[in-house]
Write a protein that holds these residues in place. Sequence first.
Motif, PDB file in Angstrom:
ATOM      1  N   ILE A  88      51.946 -83.645 124.451  1.00 48.08           N
ATOM      2  CA  ILE A  88      52.685 -84.709 125.094  1.00 48.08           C
ATOM      3  C   ILE A  88      51.511 -85.621 125.797  1.00 48.08           C
ATOM      4  O   ILE A  88      50.934 -84.751 126.484  1.00 48.08           O
ATOM      5  N   SER A  89      51.575 -86.786 125.655  1.00 45.83           N
ATOM      6  CA  SER A  89      50.922 -87.611 126.523  1.00 45.83           C
ATOM      7  C   SER A  89      51.805 -88.079 127.630  1.00 45.83           C
ATOM      8  O   SER A  89      52.788 -88.664 127.431  1.00 45.83           O
ATOM      9  N   ILE A  90      51.387 -87.861 128.795  1.00 44.46           N
ATOM     10  CA  ILE A  90      52.053 -88.640 130.057  1.00 44.46           C
ATOM     11  C   ILE A  90      51.308 -89.596 130.619  1.00 44.46           C
ATOM     12  O   ILE A  90      50.089 -89.603 130.998  1.00 44.46           O
ATOM     13  N   ASN A 129      47.984 -85.583 130.999  1.00 41.23           N
ATOM     14  CA  ASN A 129      48.063 -86.931 131.735  1.00 41.23           C
ATOM     15  C   ASN A 129      47.049 -87.734 131.254  1.00 41.23           C
ATOM     16  O   ASN A 129      45.769 -87.456 131.374  1.00 41.23           O
ATOM     17  N   ILE A 130      47.488 -88.940 130.991  1.00 41.70           N
ATOM     18  CA  ILE A 130      46.226 -89.896 130.457  1.00 41.70           C
ATOM     19  C   ILE A 130      46.762 -91.334 131.128  1.00 41.70           C
ATOM     20  O   ILE A 130      47.501 -91.739 130.942  1.00 41.70           O
ATOM     21  N   HIS A 131      45.711 -91.867 131.647  1.00 42.59           N
ATOM     22  CA  HIS A 131      45.885 -93.230 132.182  1.00 42.59           C
ATOM     23  C   HIS A 131      46.078 -94.386 131.207  1.00 42.59           C
ATOM     24  O   HIS A 131      46.794 -95.134 131.365  1.00 42.59           O
ATOM     25  N   HIS A 132      45.326 -94.032 130.153  1.00 43.77           N
ATOM     26  CA  HIS A 132      45.116 -95.418 129.084  1.00 43.77           C
ATOM     27  C   HIS A 132      45.915 -95.245 127.862  1.00 43.77           C
ATOM     28  O   HIS A 132      45.879 -94.249 127.128  1.00 43.77           O
ATOM     29  N   ILE A 133      46.564 -96.324 127.673  1.00 35.03           N
ATOM     30  CA  ILE A 133      47.461 -96.430 126.584  1.00 35.03           C
ATOM     31  C   ILE A 133      47.113 -96.026 124.996  1.00 35.03           C
ATOM     32  O   ILE A 133      47.534 -95.217 124.302  1.00 35.03           O
ATOM     33  N   ASP A 134      45.836 -96.365 124.687  1.00 34.16           N
ATOM     34  CA  ASP A 134      45.255 -96.094 123.296  1.00 34.16           C
ATOM     35  C   ASP A 134      45.244 -94.564 123.246  1.00 34.16           C
ATOM     36  O   ASP A 134      45.536 -94.133 122.110  1.00 34.16           O
ATOM     37  N   PHE A 135      44.490 -93.896 124.111  1.00 33.76           N
ATOM     38  CA  PHE A 135      44.356 -92.466 123.633  1.00 33.76           C
ATOM     39  C   PHE A 135      45.765 -91.668 123.837  1.00 33.76           C
ATOM     40  O   PHE A 135      45.874 -90.777 122.906  1.00 33.76           O
ATOM     41  N   ILE A 165      55.405 -89.031 123.749  1.00 37.08           N
ATOM     42  CA  ILE A 165      54.955 -89.673 124.894  1.00 37.08           C
ATOM     43  C   ILE A 165      55.968 -89.795 126.145  1.00 37.08           C
ATOM     44  O   ILE A 165      57.258 -89.957 125.567  1.00 37.08           O
ATOM     45  N   LEU A 166      55.686 -89.440 127.239  1.00 40.28           N
ATOM     46  CA  LEU A 166      56.587 -89.478 128.417  1.00 40.28           C
ATOM     47  C   LEU A 166      55.996 -90.618 129.229  1.00 40.28           C
ATOM     48  O   LEU A 166      54.833 -90.539 129.637  1.00 40.28           O
ATOM     49  N   GLY A 167      56.733 -91.426 129.651  1.00 37.95           N
ATOM     50  CA  GLY A 167      56.249 -92.326 130.627  1.00 37.95           C
ATOM     51  C   GLY A 167      56.994 -92.297 132.143  1.00 37.95           C
ATOM     52  O   GLY A 167      58.173 -92.185 132.125  1.00 37.95           O
ATOM     53  N   MET A 168      56.081 -92.202 132.808  1.00 36.80           N
ATOM     54  CA  MET A 168      56.412 -91.844 134.299  1.00 36.80           C
ATOM     55  C   MET A 168      56.517 -93.168 135.180  1.00 36.80           C
ATOM     56  O   MET A 168      55.423 -93.959 135.201  1.00 36.80           O
ATOM     57  N   LYS A 169      57.405 -93.398 136.057  1.00 35.47           N
ATOM     58  CA  LYS A 169      57.272 -94.347 136.885  1.00 35.47           C
ATOM     59  C   LYS A 169      58.194 -94.156 138.336  1.00 35.47           C
ATOM     60  O   LYS A 169      59.520 -93.548 138.074  1.00 35.47           O
ATOM     61  N   GLN A 170      57.486 -93.997 139.223  1.00 36.21           N
ATOM     62  CA  GLN A 170      58.148 -93.766 140.691  1.00 36.21           C
ATOM     63  C   GLN A 170      58.966 -92.418 140.572  1.00 36.21           C
ATOM     64  O   GLN A 170      59.911 -92.138 140.950  1.00 36.21           O
ATOM     65  N   GLY A 171      58.143 -91.291 139.754  1.00 40.05           N
ATOM     66  CA  GLY A 171      58.790 -90.078 139.719  1.00 40.05           C
ATOM     67  C   GLY A 171      59.783 -89.785 138.532  1.00 40.05           C
ATOM     68  O   GLY A 171      59.888 -88.581 138.420  1.00 40.05           O
ATOM     69  N   THR A 185      57.904 -91.541 120.640  1.00 41.79           N
ATOM     70  CA  THR A 185      56.863 -91.266 119.789  1.00 41.79           C
ATOM     71  C   THR A 185      56.090 -92.579 120.088  1.00 41.79           C
ATOM     72  O   THR A 185      56.417 -93.578 120.638  1.00 41.79           O
ATOM     73  N   SER A 186      54.780 -92.496 119.537  1.00 41.21           N
ATOM     74  CA  SER A 186      54.104 -94.007 119.823  1.00 41.21           C
ATOM     75  C   SER A 186      54.383 -95.105 119.027  1.00 41.21           C
ATOM     76  O   SER A 186      54.370 -96.266 119.550  1.00 41.21           O
ATOM     77  N   THR A 187      55.245 -94.873 118.030  1.00 40.80           N
ATOM     78  CA  THR A 187      55.793 -95.960 117.497  1.00 40.80           C
ATOM     79  C   THR A 187      56.954 -96.487 118.262  1.00 40.80           C
ATOM     80  O   THR A 187      57.191 -97.864 118.121  1.00 40.80           O
ATOM     81  N   ASP A 188      57.560 -95.708 119.095  1.00 40.40           N
ATOM     82  CA  ASP A 188      58.829 -96.330 119.744  1.00 40.40           C
ATOM     83  C   ASP A 188      58.254 -96.969 121.084  1.00 40.40           C
ATOM     84  O   ASP A 188      58.858 -97.680 121.736  1.00 40.40           O
ATOM     85  N   LEU A 189      56.860 -96.631 121.134  1.00 40.82           N
ATOM     86  CA  LEU A 189      56.439 -97.243 122.518  1.00 40.82           C
ATOM     87  C   LEU A 189      56.047 -98.746 122.242  1.00 40.82           C
ATOM     88  O   LEU A 189      54.969 -99.156 121.995  1.00 40.82           O
ATOM     89  N   THR A 190      56.963 -99.569 122.423  1.00 33.95           N
ATOM     90  CA  THR A 190      56.668-101.055 122.210  1.00 33.95           C
ATOM     91  C   THR A 190      55.900-101.601 123.540  1.00 33.95           C
ATOM     92  O   THR A 190      55.929-100.900 124.518  1.00 33.95           O
TER      93      THR A 190
END
Length: 283
Positions: free
Chosen positions: A49-51, A224-230, A238-244, A251-256
């Motif tokens: 998982i990339s967060i 935990n990774i700051h940058h999208i490409d990695f 991939i998990l996207g966090m915002k305000q907790g 998946t990366s394909t879903d990440l538009t």
Amino acid sequence: MGVRNINSLRQNTSDIVSAIITDKLSMVYPNGTKAVDNVSLDIKNGDFISIIGSSGAGKSSFLRIFNRLIKPTSGTVTLLGEDITSVNGRKKTGVRRKVGMIFQQFHLVRRLSVIQNVLVGRLRFNSTPCSKTKSLCSIFNNEDKEFAFDCLKQVGIAHLAFHRADTLSGGQQQRVAIARTLAQEPEIFLADEPIASLDPHSAEVVMDILLKIHETRNIPVLVNIHHIDFARRYGKRILGMKQGGIVFDGTSTDLTEDEVTNIYGAKINEAFGEECLMVANYV
Ligand SMILES: Nc1ncnc2c1ncn2[C@@H]1O[C@H](COP(=O)(O)OP(=O)(O)OP(=O)(O)O)[C@@H](O)[C@H]1O
């Protein structure tokens, strides 16, 4: 795509073992900052998982709950079938052994050799008291020492075993930190911004090692990774966090691009920082 429902996830991957289940997990710091907000997730052994998320989104706090460096304020965490939400004492130490973690700032003992740093990962397997008069190496048996060497081999730096830790490059030091974590035989591997201080080539080496650990040991790795490409390149999920909260789980394909914009909001530049562009040019 929205957040995946915990039950549908269980159905889709019912043949794969759950490593971590969080249920309505929240973490509010004493000053009132809500770092993790009502997160329900099912993390499988098969997950790499990339967060992602902007600075302050809650990524570090979220990871630190899993090895109980911090205690959640509400909700539950079930780790390898055991509720660890409020464990203390020996049980908490047991959690720390099972859940290995590396950090952006390596946390090595700088004046010790590489192999001594890796042996630190074996301390929880060793009941011999470590006094000031005994050197770290002298409390370990040959089996532990061979084990530590093997961990160094797995990260490709066995030849540096007797170098002082602080003479190594950043990328090499992060590999020592990974070897030390492997020495504790973790069942879950957490990495909090492991490549944030590294040059593009070293960053790629470290991510390749983490992926190999995941694939060869069949243990979940959460990075935990700051940058999208990695994040895209390495994360099977991939998990996207915002305000907790978790605002993206896919998946990366879903990440538009729209999803990325939603995750980062006004801080969108953080997703495509300078280091990331350097890497993109390099590979
Ligand atoms: N010990 C603490 N006491 C109070 N607030 C804290 C503490 N640690 C973190 N926070 C706050 O909790 C929120 C989440 O922080 P956290 O470090 O988990 O986010 P992050 O996404 O990992 O950020 P970064 O990428 O900058 O490390 C932030 O608002 C932060 O300021």
